[in-house]
Design a protein around this motif. Structure first.
Motif, mmCIF file in Angstrom:
data_model
loop_
_atom_site.group_PDB
_atom_site.id
_atom_site.type_symbol
_atom_site.label_atom_id
_atom_site.label_comp_id
_atom_site.label_asym_id
_atom_site.label_seq_id
_atom_site.Cartn_x
_atom_site.Cartn_y
_atom_site.Cartn_z
ATOM 1 N N LEU A 240 15.852 50.956 64.290
ATOM 2 C CA LEU A 240 15.710 52.355 63.893
ATOM 3 C C LEU A 240 16.513 53.225 64.859
ATOM 4 N N VAL A 241 17.346 54.113 64.299
ATOM 5 C CA VAL A 241 18.196 54.989 65.097
ATOM 6 C C VAL A 241 18.036 56.418 64.593
ATOM 7 N N HIS A 242 17.692 57.320 65.493
ATOM 8 C CA HIS A 242 17.556 58.735 65.144
ATOM 9 C C HIS A 242 18.906 59.419 65.315
ATOM 10 N N SER A 243 19.291 60.228 64.298
ATOM 11 C CA SER A 243 20.582 60.907 64.351
ATOM 12 C C SER A 243 20.567 62.139 63.448
ATOM 13 N N ASP A 244 21.395 63.115 63.796
ATOM 14 C CA ASP A 244 21.603 64.296 62.955
ATOM 15 C C ASP A 244 22.919 64.207 62.195
ATOM 16 N N ILE A 245 23.475 63.020 62.069
ATOM 17 C CA ILE A 245 24.763 62.816 61.421
ATOM 18 C C ILE A 245 24.775 63.402 60.010
ATOM 19 N N VAL A 246 25.922 63.959 59.628
ATOM 20 C CA VAL A 246 26.154 64.428 58.262
ATOM 21 C C VAL A 246 27.223 63.502 57.673
ATOM 22 N N TYR A 247 26.899 62.867 56.558
ATOM 23 C CA TYR A 247 27.836 61.930 55.926
ATOM 24 C C TYR A 247 27.645 62.008 54.413
ATOM 25 N N ASP A 248 27.922 63.188 53.839
ATOM 26 C CA ASP A 248 27.707 63.379 52.403
ATOM 27 C C ASP A 248 28.932 63.045 51.564
ATOM 28 N N LEU A 249 30.057 62.797 52.208
ATOM 29 C CA LEU A 249 31.254 62.297 51.541
ATOM 30 C C LEU A 249 31.584 60.941 52.148
ATOM 31 N N LYS A 250 32.000 59.995 51.299
ATOM 32 C CA LYS A 250 32.353 58.674 51.825
ATOM 33 C C LYS A 250 33.746 58.767 52.438
ATOM 34 N N LEU A 251 33.773 58.776 53.758
ATOM 35 C CA LEU A 251 35.000 58.989 54.508
ATOM 36 C C LEU A 251 35.655 57.679 54.902
ATOM 37 N N GLU A 252 36.984 57.702 54.976
ATOM 38 C CA GLU A 252 37.711 56.550 55.505
ATOM 39 C C GLU A 252 37.367 56.376 56.991
ATOM 40 N N ASN A 253 37.285 57.472 57.714
ATOM 41 C CA ASN A 253 36.970 57.440 59.136
ATOM 42 C C ASN A 253 35.456 57.312 59.314
ATOM 43 N N ARG A 254 35.026 56.173 59.819
ATOM 44 C CA ARG A 254 33.599 55.888 59.995
ATOM 45 C C ARG A 254 33.186 55.911 61.470
ATOM 46 N N GLU A 255 33.967 56.584 62.317
ATOM 47 C CA GLU A 255 33.689 56.572 63.752
ATOM 48 C C GLU A 255 32.279 57.049 64.078
ATOM 49 N N GLU A 256 31.828 58.136 63.439
ATOM 50 C CA GLU A 256 30.481 58.648 63.729
ATOM 51 C C GLU A 256 29.406 57.633 63.350
ATOM 52 N N LEU A 257 29.557 56.998 62.187
ATOM 53 C CA LEU A 257 28.594 55.973 61.773
ATOM 54 C C LEU A 257 28.652 54.767 62.700
ATOM 55 N N ASN A 258 29.839 54.327 63.005
ATOM 56 C CA ASN A 258 29.994 53.147 63.861
ATOM 57 C C ASN A 258 29.444 53.382 65.267
ATOM 58 N N ALA A 259 29.475 54.622 65.741
ATOM 59 C CA ALA A 259 28.957 54.946 67.071
ATOM 60 C C ALA A 259 27.443 54.773 67.152
ATOM 61 N N LEU A 260 26.760 54.753 66.005
ATOM 62 C CA LEU A 260 25.312 54.589 65.977
ATOM 63 C C LEU A 260 24.872 53.132 66.093
ATOM 64 N N ARG A 261 25.798 52.210 65.938
ATOM 65 C CA ARG A 261 25.460 50.783 65.910
ATOM 66 C C ARG A 261 24.894 50.309 67.246
ATOM 67 N N PHE A 262 23.977 49.357 67.160
ATOM 68 C CA PHE A 262 23.405 48.732 68.344
ATOM 69 C C PHE A 262 23.724 47.248 68.319
ATOM 70 N N GLU A 263 23.962 46.681 69.479
ATOM 71 C CA GLU A 263 24.325 45.266 69.563
ATOM 72 C C GLU A 263 23.146 44.335 69.355
ATOM 73 N N ASP A 264 21.925 44.816 69.530
ATOM 74 C CA ASP A 264 20.759 43.932 69.436
ATOM 75 C C ASP A 264 20.125 43.907 68.044
ATOM 76 N N ALA A 265 20.907 44.261 67.018
ATOM 77 C CA ALA A 265 20.420 44.221 65.635
ATOM 78 C C ALA A 265 21.587 43.925 64.702
ATOM 79 N N ASP A 266 21.267 43.388 63.517
ATOM 80 C CA ASP A 266 22.314 43.140 62.517
ATOM 81 C C ASP A 266 22.765 44.446 61.864
ATOM 82 N N GLU A 267 21.837 45.391 61.768
ATOM 83 C CA GLU A 267 22.115 46.655 61.071
ATOM 84 C C GLU A 267 21.140 47.709 61.578
ATOM 85 N N ILE A 268 21.458 48.963 61.316
ATOM 86 C CA ILE A 268 20.582 50.067 61.722
ATOM 87 C C ILE A 268 19.985 50.738 60.486
ATOM 88 N N ILE A 269 18.829 51.372 60.688
ATOM 89 C CA ILE A 269 18.240 52.262 59.692
ATOM 90 C C ILE A 269 18.261 53.639 60.333
#
Length: 186
Positions: free
Chosen positions: A78-107
């Motif tokens: 589980l990751v808390h964030s105020d990210i805005v991602y209402d358009l599917k962007l080619e640049n996923r840097e903000e989403l990728n920055a939320l990733r954690f190494e100790d999980a397969d995926e984040i919610i």
């Protein structure tokens, strides 16, 4: 201006749910101020499973077909964030920055409500219904189709409620509705 992305499933030359991708492309371009029609015309490979990646804004800038293998996901963080991602962007840097190494995926949790994962919309089974967050980061094409088919229902899902559900499913254009048994959430 941001470059936008559509990801479309292609299997043995067949294109899946193109009308939903065309509708999102049209709606996304309108949000950017483009009102002309931009028609998706694809020619996928005749053999194999491919992720068709369409980059666009005013015009279609690139189309590529990438061989696809479904990723095995069992452990979520589980990751808390105020990210805005209402358009599917080619640049996923903000989403990728939320990733954690100790999980397969984040919610991703926003305002104490579950939104999405970094790669897919999410559903939870309450024993009777499959519930999907009513405030996703991105309204995915598979999510929209399943809502229209009445196979899933929108609901506000608090991060505090997450452990009461018996099953989780991820959904996106490439994996469809993929149920994950015995998911681990931390």
């Amino acid at each position: 201006m941001p470059k936008l992305l559509e990801t479309i499933k292609c299997l043995d030359g067949k294109i899946f749910h193109l009308s939903y991708h065309q509708k999102r492309l049209d709606n996304s371009r309108k949000k950017l101020g483009f009102t002309d029609i931009l028609k998706l015309q694809l020619t996928p490979p005749k053999q194999g499973l491919f992720r068709c990646r369409v980059i666009y804004e005013k015009t279609i800038e690139d189309i590529e077909y990438i061989p696809y293998t479904i990723k095995d996901i069992k452990c979520f963080k589980l990751v808390h964030s105020d990210i805005v991602y209402d358009l599917k962007l080619e640049n996923r840097e903000e989403l990728n920055a939320l990733r954690f190494e100790d999980a397969d995926e984040i919610i991703i949790i926003k305002n104490e409500l579950i939104t999405d994962t970094s790669i897919a919309n999410i559903c939870f089974f309450d024993g009777k219904l499959w519930l999907t967050p009513s405030k996703p980061l991105l309204k995915g094409t598979t999510r929209q189709r399943l809502l229209e088919e009445h196979k899933i229902v929108e609901a506000d899902i608090s991060c505090k409620e997450i452990h009461k559900f018996s099953k989780i499913a991820l959904m996106n254009a490439m994996i469809g509705f993929h149920i994950i048994e015995n998911a681990i959430i931390s």
